[in-house]
Design a protein around this motif. Structure first.
Motif, mmCIF file in Angstrom:
data_model
loop_
_atom_site.group_PDB
_atom_site.id
_atom_site.type_symbol
_atom_site.label_atom_id
_atom_site.label_comp_id
_atom_site.label_asym_id
_atom_site.label_seq_id
_atom_site.Cartn_x
_atom_site.Cartn_y
_atom_site.Cartn_z
ATOM 1 N N ALA A 154 0.823 -1.223 -0.036
ATOM 2 C CA ALA A 154 -0.164 -0.190 0.026
ATOM 3 C C ALA A 154 0.763 1.346 -0.169
ATOM 4 N N LYS A 155 2.072 1.195 0.676
ATOM 5 C CA LYS A 155 2.922 2.262 0.710
ATOM 6 C C LYS A 155 3.607 2.786 -0.516
ATOM 7 N N ILE A 156 3.941 1.575 -1.456
ATOM 8 C CA ILE A 156 4.618 1.738 -2.514
ATOM 9 C C ILE A 156 3.512 1.992 -3.553
ATOM 10 N N LEU A 157 2.347 1.815 -3.379
ATOM 11 C CA LEU A 157 1.270 2.241 -4.409
ATOM 12 C C LEU A 157 0.986 3.676 -4.319
ATOM 13 N N ARG A 158 1.041 4.286 -2.871
ATOM 14 C CA ARG A 158 0.818 5.663 -2.544
ATOM 15 C C ARG A 158 2.067 6.260 -3.204
ATOM 16 N N GLY A 159 2.956 5.918 -3.044
ATOM 17 C CA GLY A 159 4.281 6.565 -3.502
ATOM 18 C C GLY A 159 4.122 6.709 -4.984
ATOM 19 N N ASN A 160 3.266 5.839 -5.697
ATOM 20 C CA ASN A 160 3.156 5.901 -7.268
ATOM 21 C C ASN A 160 2.021 6.608 -7.528
ATOM 22 N N GLY A 161 1.262 7.350 -6.808
ATOM 23 C CA GLY A 161 0.196 8.256 -7.171
ATOM 24 C C GLY A 161 -1.021 7.620 -6.868
ATOM 25 N N VAL A 162 -1.297 6.416 -6.081
ATOM 26 C CA VAL A 162 -2.511 5.618 -6.038
ATOM 27 C C VAL A 162 -3.022 5.854 -4.381
ATOM 28 N N SER A 163 -4.008 6.503 -4.192
ATOM 29 C CA SER A 163 -4.410 6.967 -3.025
ATOM 30 C C SER A 163 -5.080 5.769 -2.310
ATOM 31 N N ILE A 164 -4.445 4.869 -1.495
ATOM 32 C CA ILE A 164 -4.951 3.826 -0.954
ATOM 33 C C ILE A 164 -4.221 3.445 0.464
ATOM 34 N N GLY A 165 -4.994 3.067 1.294
ATOM 35 C CA GLY A 165 -4.330 2.712 2.647
ATOM 36 C C GLY A 165 -4.126 1.189 2.738
#
Length: 247
Positions: A154-165
């Motif tokens: 989830a942290k990696i995805l947030r770092g790539n512009g995906v808003s998710i926890g």
């Protein structure tokens, strides 16, 4: 050919002119709004004409206001000229006929087609350049041998512009049948389909309790292949779920 009216091209690659400009050019005494109501019923909106907003100067100090206008196809403009029953109407109708003749010349058609292709290719390059860094990141992660927790994904995805926890990612993976959603000992464990795809590994940890008995704690971890897969999934490059029959 001298330009009598401003001619532009709409999103459908049709030549269009301003209804207000045509009304003014024909020197009609009928008020513009009344002229529209009297004549536009003969035509089809968004086919022969499209409503647009124009801006006009409101006073000598530079103030402006928005006014209603219409983008007319050349075909509709020709008919309106004919319906005016004036010498100016005949003049402008001949002008529009000449515009159509030039527009439909084979050489002009080829030229426009080439220009459209160039525009589409330029837009595609822009979109690809935006996607490329994320795609390269996903490919690099997929080659990694390091497994990570779903919360770290989830942290990696947030770092790539995906808003998710973390919690929302767990829910999404259950909804899409990557994780088991049935309550019980297998809850939040990878489905068989997800394991067959190589997206997860299960880490087993032995826990010795004070009374001497041992239990096994299972933790799902995302493989390097899984990390690349889910990044691509959120970039909409892959199907949105796995086979339910193996869930």
């Amino acid at each position: 050919m001298q330009e009598l009216l401003t001619v532009t091209e709409n999103s459908n690659h049709q030549q269009v002119v301003s209804a207000r400009e045509l009304h003014r050019a024909l020197e009609l005494t009928t008020r513009f709004s009344k002229w529209v109501s009297q004549n536009f019923d003969e035509f089809v909106q968004n086919e022969d004409f499209s409503p647009v907003t124009a801006v006009t100067q409101q006073n000598q100090h530079g103030g402006t206001k928005a006014i209603q206008d219409y983008a007319l196809t050349i075909g509709m403009a020709k008919e309106l000229c004919l319906m005016s029953h004036t010498e100016l109407g005949k003049t402008y109708r001949r002008y529009f006929i000449e515009l159509e003749r030039k527009w439909n010349d084979p050489a002009e058609i080829v030229k426009r087609g080439y220009a459209i292709l160039q525009d589409e290719n330029a837009q595609l390059k822009i979109e690809n350049s935006k996607m490329k860094p994320k795609a390269l990141f996903a490919d690099a992660v997929a080659a990694s041998s390091t497994t990570i927790l779903i919360g770290d994904l989830a942290k990696i995805l947030r770092g790539n512009g995906v808003s998710i926890g973390q919690n929302r990612l767990f829910q999404l993976l259950r909804d899409k049948h990557y994780l088991i959603s049935r309550k019980g000992v297998s809850y939040n464990m990878p489905t068989q389909s997800a394991m067959d795809l190589g997206l997860f590994e299960i880490k087993e940890t032995a826990i010795t309790h004070s009374d001497g008995h041992v239990t096994i704690n299972k933790t799902p971890k995302v493989t390097g292949k899984g990390q690349g897969y889910f990044i691509n999934l959120f970039l909409e490059r892959l199907p949105q779920s796995v086979d339910k029959s193996k869930a």
